[in-house]
Design a protein around this motif. Structure first.
Motif, PDB file in Angstrom:
ATOM      1  N   TRP A  92       0.840  -1.211   0.000  1.00 27.41           N
ATOM      2  CA  TRP A  92       0.000   0.000   0.000  1.00 27.41           C
ATOM      3  C   TRP A  92       0.867   1.250   0.000  1.00 27.41           C
ATOM      4  N   MET A  93       1.935   1.175   0.821  1.00 27.18           N
ATOM      5  CA  MET A  93       2.825   2.325   0.910  1.00 27.18           C
ATOM      6  C   MET A  93       3.557   2.529  -0.421  1.00 27.18           C
ATOM      7  N   ASP A  94       3.998   1.410  -1.011  1.00 27.35           N
ATOM      8  CA  ASP A  94       4.673   1.510  -2.306  1.00 27.35           C
ATOM      9  C   ASP A  94       3.756   2.141  -3.350  1.00 27.35           C
ATOM     10  N   ALA A  95       2.473   1.747  -3.276  1.00 27.51           N
ATOM     11  CA  ALA A  95       1.524   2.279  -4.252  1.00 27.51           C
ATOM     12  C   ALA A  95       1.359   3.787  -4.069  1.00 27.51           C
ATOM     13  N   GLU A  96       1.277   4.211  -2.806  1.00 29.32           N
ATOM     14  CA  GLU A  96       1.157   5.658  -2.559  1.00 29.32           C
ATOM     15  C   GLU A  96       2.381   6.388  -3.083  1.00 29.32           C
ATOM     16  N   ARG A  97       3.546   5.785  -2.820  1.00 27.77           N
ATOM     17  CA  ARG A  97       4.802   6.368  -3.263  1.00 27.77           C
ATOM     18  C   ARG A  97       4.823   6.532  -4.767  1.00 27.77           C
ATOM     19  N   ARG A  98       4.373   5.465  -5.447  1.00 28.18           N
ATOM     20  CA  ARG A  98       4.387   5.461  -6.905  1.00 28.18           C
ATOM     21  C   ARG A  98       3.384   6.493  -7.451  1.00 28.18           C
ATOM     22  N   LEU A  99       2.213   6.555  -6.820  1.00 27.03           N
ATOM     23  CA  LEU A  99       1.156   7.418  -7.357  1.00 27.03           C
ATOM     24  C   LEU A  99       1.426   8.888  -7.079  1.00 27.03           C
ATOM     25  N   VAL A 100       1.919   9.192  -5.864  1.00 24.98           N
ATOM     26  CA  VAL A 100       2.198  10.594  -5.518  1.00 24.98           C
ATOM     27  C   VAL A 100       3.476  11.052  -6.208  1.00 24.98           C
ATOM     28  N   SER A 101       4.432  10.125  -6.289  1.00 27.95           N
ATOM     29  CA  SER A 101       5.718  10.400  -6.924  1.00 27.95           C
ATOM     30  C   SER A 101       6.386  11.676  -6.393  1.00 27.95           C
ATOM     31  N   PRO A 102       6.692  11.718  -5.094  1.00 24.21           N
ATOM     32  CA  PRO A 102       7.287  12.926  -4.497  1.00 24.21           C
ATOM     33  C   PRO A 102       8.764  13.040  -4.863  1.00 24.21           C
ATOM     34  N   ARG A 103       9.322  14.225  -4.698  1.00 27.49           N
ATOM     35  CA  ARG A 103      10.746  14.425  -4.932  1.00 27.49           C
ATOM     36  C   ARG A 103      11.539  13.954  -3.714  1.00 27.49           C
ATOM     37  N   VAL A 104      10.918  14.151  -2.523  1.00 26.74           N
ATOM     38  CA  VAL A 104      11.605  13.821  -1.273  1.00 26.74           C
ATOM     39  C   VAL A 104      10.689  12.992  -0.368  1.00 26.74           C
ATOM     40  N   ILE A 105      11.259  11.953   0.253  1.00 19.48           N
ATOM     41  CA  ILE A 105      10.496  11.166   1.221  1.00 19.48           C
ATOM     42  C   ILE A 105      11.188  11.277   2.576  1.00 19.48           C
ATOM     43  N   VAL A 106      10.441  11.721   3.571  1.00 18.32           N
ATOM     44  CA  VAL A 106      11.002  11.801   4.922  1.00 18.32           C
ATOM     45  C   VAL A 106      10.479  10.627   5.725  1.00 18.32           C
ATOM     46  N   MET A 107      11.400   9.836   6.275  1.00 15.84           N
ATOM     47  CA  MET A 107      11.031   8.679   7.074  1.00 15.84           C
ATOM     48  C   MET A 107      11.068   9.070   8.534  1.00 15.84           C
ATOM     49  N   LEU A 108       9.910   9.052   9.142  1.00 13.36           N
ATOM     50  CA  LEU A 108       9.822   9.437  10.546  1.00 13.36           C
ATOM     51  C   LEU A 108       9.972   8.190  11.408  1.00 13.36           C
ATOM     52  N   GLY A 109      11.190   7.950  11.900  1.00 20.19           N
ATOM     53  CA  GLY A 109      11.414   6.820  12.794  1.00 20.19           C
ATOM     54  C   GLY A 109      11.832   5.553  12.066  1.00 20.19           C
ATOM     55  N   ALA A 110      12.203   4.543  12.893  1.00 20.92           N
ATOM     56  CA  ALA A 110      12.815   3.317  12.375  1.00 20.92           C
ATOM     57  C   ALA A 110      11.844   2.491  11.532  1.00 20.92           C
ATOM     58  N   THR A 111      10.585   2.437  11.957  1.00 21.25           N
ATOM     59  CA  THR A 111       9.621   1.626  11.212  1.00 21.25           C
ATOM     60  C   THR A 111       9.427   2.185   9.806  1.00 21.25           C
ATOM     61  N   ALA A 112       9.347   3.514   9.722  1.00 20.67           N
ATOM     62  CA  ALA A 112       9.194   4.145   8.415  1.00 20.67           C
ATOM     63  C   ALA A 112      10.415   3.862   7.548  1.00 20.67           C
ATOM     64  N   ALA A 113      11.608   3.946   8.162  1.00 24.60           N
ATOM     65  CA  ALA A 113      12.837   3.695   7.404  1.00 24.60           C
ATOM     66  C   ALA A 113      12.858   2.257   6.896  1.00 24.60           C
ATOM     67  N   LEU A 114      12.411   1.349   7.752  1.00 27.18           N
ATOM     68  CA  LEU A 114      12.363  -0.069   7.354  1.00 27.18           C
ATOM     69  C   LEU A 114      11.417  -0.242   6.167  1.00 27.18           C
ATOM     70  N   SER A 115      10.275   0.408   6.256  1.00 26.69           N
ATOM     71  CA  SER A 115       9.278   0.241   5.199  1.00 26.69           C
ATOM     72  C   SER A 115       9.757   0.832   3.881  1.00 26.69           C
ATOM     73  N   VAL A 116      10.385   2.005   3.940  1.00 24.31           N
ATOM     74  CA  VAL A 116      10.774   2.674   2.694  1.00 24.31           C
ATOM     75  C   VAL A 116      12.038   2.058   2.090  1.00 24.31           C
ATOM     76  N   THR A 117      13.040   1.765   2.950  1.00 22.53           N
ATOM     77  CA  THR A 117      14.318   1.273   2.412  1.00 22.53           C
ATOM     78  C   THR A 117      14.413  -0.244   2.439  1.00 22.53           C
ATOM     79  N   GLY A 118      13.528  -0.887   3.199  1.00 23.64           N
ATOM     80  CA  GLY A 118      13.606  -2.341   3.313  1.00 23.64           C
ATOM     81  C   GLY A 118      14.655  -2.781   4.313  1.00 23.64           C
ATOM     82  N   ARG A 119      15.341  -1.838   4.948  1.00 22.01           N
ATOM     83  CA  ARG A 119      16.377  -2.203   5.916  1.00 22.01           C
ATOM     84  C   ARG A 119      16.140  -1.484   7.240  1.00 22.01           C
TER      85      ARG A 119
END
Lengths: 406, 475
Positions: free
Chosen positions: B389-416
């Motif tokens: 779902w998050m990937d889909a939002e990322r793809r559809l919004v297509s932002p220039r910058v993504i800010v990851m708020l906290g470790a869980t967000a970083a895990l979700s966006v970067t996979g690590r």
């Protein structure tokens, strides 16, 4: 996890495939390898290269790509909650096995199925990779049958059609409600939708491919119904088949008597597979496809076939007022409905009776089974008289029941 | 009695020539003996060729060519008898019920069956050490079908060199043409092939012991062929063991499933790719996430909380998961952490209404404790389950910058997963060339008790937000 050697994988993944009844390798477009770089031919008729002790033919290398599966279908040995040993082939292993077996003339080609891993699409893609590698990398011209994953995307099903001679989607359970309860992750609508799309694609490719000589598309699709795992009656099963033949132009519906599986779910009957019932269903199916019988003529929905006689004899016994018929004058449709007279025998009767009046011996020589035909026919030297209407005629026609093997 | 000697057992042309002459001169079938033996009747006179010809139905010629290949000693005589009768009974050929015709048809059928079995039961073995890929087979056909069937093998195995050896005759293909030679001996063929062990494994495994039916097997695969089929040696053992195997299956109660397999499957089901259902609009993401059952969090949550913001925002904030307030409101970042986030954004000069704000996990994970719901950090599995779902939002919004708020967000966006303190504040480039930035989750700031540390962390947080705003061209 220990790495399994190829032989062990083959043992596991062919053992897992043995519950699929379909085996046919016929109906492919004709082709050979005379002008190619690879190997293989198909000549319309498939060849059975061996017969297993269960009497079924071995025509294809019938294996699963993997028997890991995320589904939990109660009737399936590969369901996630089963303790069966698991294995997974690589694409190359399947390709090499197919080519090596084919070149030694053990098989007509490949029948590839798979447990669903990760997702329908992922699994379908892996299966397509095998077929694609055989066709494109090795110019393999033998037979390929791919089992479609119903929930895989339509684009993948269409791609599978490019490399396969036949595709199939198993319905497994004749009734939607039993599918829901025994195979919770399967959706009957998905299956029907996928079959519908495949029919359109096959129809679509049939004409242009023949005209332009383009790469062929799969020519047909088939399915399998398991018999005896749920409460469905023979009439229900045949009605489902009639619907499938009509709606999706399936080339075959296979009936597979539910047979005990190791480590079976306690929700299923652990009894000897109803092989006689399976046999009668095939006979009834045959009557629908080749003898012009409508499904309700054979057995009403909610009823079962009479196991003691073949369905055609059963029909004739219920319609004795139409018999006996004179083989010399009866029309083809009437002859096709005589027990003991097959389609070939009928064709020969039609040819022979133009030349002479037929006797019982003549009938026998053209291939009729006299024991069953006699009460229903008149020939130059035979009239059944009261035999046709005799009370115990059915008993006289009934073959002794085969003893249980268990 | 006249003796007609033919060139070979399959000498159709010889038979045809002789038969034509004999019928023309009016020799009745009863006056003839047909043979191929050289020394049996060596006083046979040659048959004079005749000039006269006569027509016979094409159907008869086709039938005769098949019948000649049958091993029955009376085949030539039968064919001549039919030919003889055809002169007076021209419709004989069309009568499938007639005795001679039925006999000829049965002979032809046996021949075509033998040819079919040859196509099926020839087992090639690789010739070791040959330069080109070369195979050879020993085969004993029921009738003399080897030459007639050889073209089939040429069409199928056009690119291999192969030889089929039989007691009657041998045929070979060199990739170009078929060659025929004298019969051979089984010892002339290779005695084994490494693939046969695999083939036997397959044969034994594809057989279902619960359906044992050896009678039908023998009907289709007569014993005469078994000698040369590598798998046939297994048959007696398989039959013998079948009944016990089938009985054992029925008698053994089901065992509980293996934990390892079960867990693997659950993981697969949860983390599977989103496949066919890839959403093509943010509305579809909203609808999909609201009925999502890929993990169990939906069960206790009120609703899924989708992202919020302009569909083409240059800046995207990814938080962890909705909290208690968000779960009730159905909107992201509206609770205490959201308020702190709003304040920091204002200080950094980044307008929230220009940014898309969402969470790595769409359902609220919590534990009931008395009358409150305690926040629980989502597991790695739940993050992967929701990632589509998050990937889909990322793809559809297509932002220039993504800010990851906290470790869980970083895990979700970067996979690590990575410690925030090490990675925060430093712009990084994500694989899709989008700028990424990791910073604290606002609720982390709320939880800090040391006032100085809290103030320092808040300052860094505002700084990071400003940097993100600059990278996105919003400040």
């Amino acid at each position: 996890m220990a790495v399994l050697d190829l032989r062990r994988k083959l043992a596991i993944l062919s053992d897992a495939a043995k519950y699929d009844a379909s085996c046919a390798s016929s109906g492919a477009a004709k082709r050979n390898s005379l002008d190619g770089k690879g190997v293989g031919s198909t000549e319309g008729m498939g060849i059975c290269h061996a017969y297993a002790p269960d009497g079924r033919c071995i025509s294809l290398l019938k294996i699963l790509l993997t028997n890991f599966c995320i589904y939990d279908c109660a009737y399936c040995i590969n369901r996630v909650s089963s303790n069966t040993p698991r294995a997974r082939f690589t694409v190359k292993e399947v390709v090499d096995l197919t080519l090596n077996f084919y070149k030694r003339n053990y098989i007509e080609g490949l029948f590839l199925s798979s447990g669903v891993i990760r997702s329908g699409d992922y699994t379908m893609e892996e299966m397509i990779r095998v077929a694609k590698s055989l066709r494109l990398d090795h110019d393999f011209r033998g037979y390929i049958h791919l089992k479609l994953i119903p929930e895989a995307s339509p684009e993948l099903a269409a791609e599978a059609g490019l490399y396969a001679d036949r595709v199939s989607i198993n319905i497994e359970l004749p009734r939607d409600d039993s599918l829901k309860s025994l195979a919770p992750e399967k959706d009957p609508t998905d299956i029907k939708r996928a079959m519908g799309r495949m029919r359109l694609a096959i129809d679509d490719h049939a004409e242009p491919a023949r005209r332009s000589g383009r790469r062929a598309f799969a020519r047909s699709q088939s399915t399998q119904l398991i018999v005896g795992a749920d409460e469905a009656r023979d009439g229900d099963i045949l009605a489902r088949s009639a619907n499938l033949y009509g709606a999706y132009r399936l080339s075959r519906v296979y009936y597979s008597a539910f047979s005990p599986i190791p480590d079976a779910s306690h929700r299923l009957p652990l009894v000897r597979p109803p092989l006689l019932r399976e046999h009668r269903l095939y006979q009834a199916d045959w009557l629908m496809r080749f003898y012009g019988f409508a499904q309700p003529e054979i057995v009403e929905q909610g009823d079962d076939l009479d196991l003691s006689v073949d369905p055609k004899t059963g029909w004739a016994l219920r319609h004795r007022d139409r018999f006996p018929i004179d083989v010399q004058t009866a029309d083809k449709e009437a002859l096709l409905r005589v027990p003991g007279l097959g389609a070939k025998a009928v064709a020969r009767v039609l040819a022979a009776r133009r030349i002479s009046r037929l006797t019982l011996d003549d009938l026998k020589r053209v291939g009729a089974v006299l024991k069953r035909a006699k009460p229903f026919v008149v020939t130059a030297d035979w009239r059944p008289g009261a035999l046709t209407d005799q009370e115990d005629l059915k008993a006289a026609l009934t073959a002794p029941v085969q003893l249980s093997l268990f | 009695m006249r003796v007609v000697r033919l060139g070979s057992e399959v000498d159709f042309d010889g038979w045809r020539k002789a038969a034509r002459a004999l019928r023309a001169e009016g020799t009745p079938p009863e006056a003839l003996v047909w043979t191929v033996e050289r020394d049996l009747f060596d006083h046979g006179e040659p048959i004079a060729a005749t000039a006269g010809t006569f027509a016979v139905p094409a159907a008869f010629m086709n039938l005769a060519q098949q019948v000649v290949l049958n091993r029955s000693p009376d085949r030539f005589a039968l064919l001549y008898r039919i030919l003889w009768r055809l002169e007076r009974e021209p419709r004989l050929i069309d009568n499938p019920a007639e005795t001679d015709m039925a006999r000829a048809r049965d002979m032809a059928k046996a021949v075509s069956r033998a040819a079919h079995k040859m196509k099926a039961f020839v087992r090639f073995r690789l010739v070791e050490g040959a330069e080109k890929e070369t195979y050879a087979a020993w085969f004993e056909p029921a009738h003399r079908v080897t030459e007639a069937t050889a073209p089939f093998f040429a069409r199928r195995f056009a690119n291999m060199d192969w030889t089929i050896l039989t007691p009657d005759v041998c045929v070979a293909w060199d990739g170009d043409r078929l060659m025929v030679s004298e019969g051979a001996d089984p010892a002339d063929a290779p005695s084994e092939d490494a693939q046969e062990e695999l083939w036997r494994t397959y044969y034994a495994s594809i057989f279902n012991p619960a359906r044992l039916n050896p009678r039908q097997m023998r009907q289709e695969m007569p014993k005469r062929y078994w000698r040369n089929l590598p798998e046939a040696a297994l048959i007696p053992g398989l039959i013998e063991a079948a009944q016990d195997r089938a009985a054992a299956m029925v008698a053994t109660p089901p065992r509980p499933p293996s934990d390892r397999v079960l867990k693997a499957a659950q993981r697969h089901a949860r983390d599977a790719s989103f496949g066919a259902g890839i959403p093509t609009s943010l509305e579809a993401v909203l609808a999909g996430a609201s009925v999502c059952r890929r993990c169990d969090l939906w069960r206790d949550a009120t609703q899924s909380v989708p992202g919020e913001g302009p569909p083409n925002a240059p800046l995207m904030f990814v938080g962890e998961q909705p909290g208690d307030q968000e779960d009730l409101a159905g909107r992201p970042f509206v609770g205490p952490a959201g308020q702190l986030f709003d304040r920091a954004l204002a200080e950094a000069g980044v307008p929230r209404q220009r940014a898309y704000v969402t969470n790595a996990v769409k359902h609220f994970k919590h534990e009931p404790r008395g009358k409150v719901r305690l926040h629980k950090t989502p597991s790695q599995g739940e993050v992967s389950a929701c990632r589509g779902w998050m990937d889909a939002e990322r793809r559809l919004v297509s932002p220039r910058v993504i800010v990851m708020l906290g470790a869980t967000a970083a895990l979700s966006v970067t996979g690590r997963a990575a410690p925030i303190t090490e990675s925060r504040g430093r712009p990084l480039t994500l694989p899709d060339q989008v700028q990424g930035l990791v910073t604290f989750h606002p609720s982390h700031l709320l939880r800090l008790t040391d006032t100085a540390a809290k103030a320092a962390a808040y300052r860094s947080f505002v700084q990071d937000l400003r940097l993100a705003g600059e990278l996105a061209g919003l400040v």
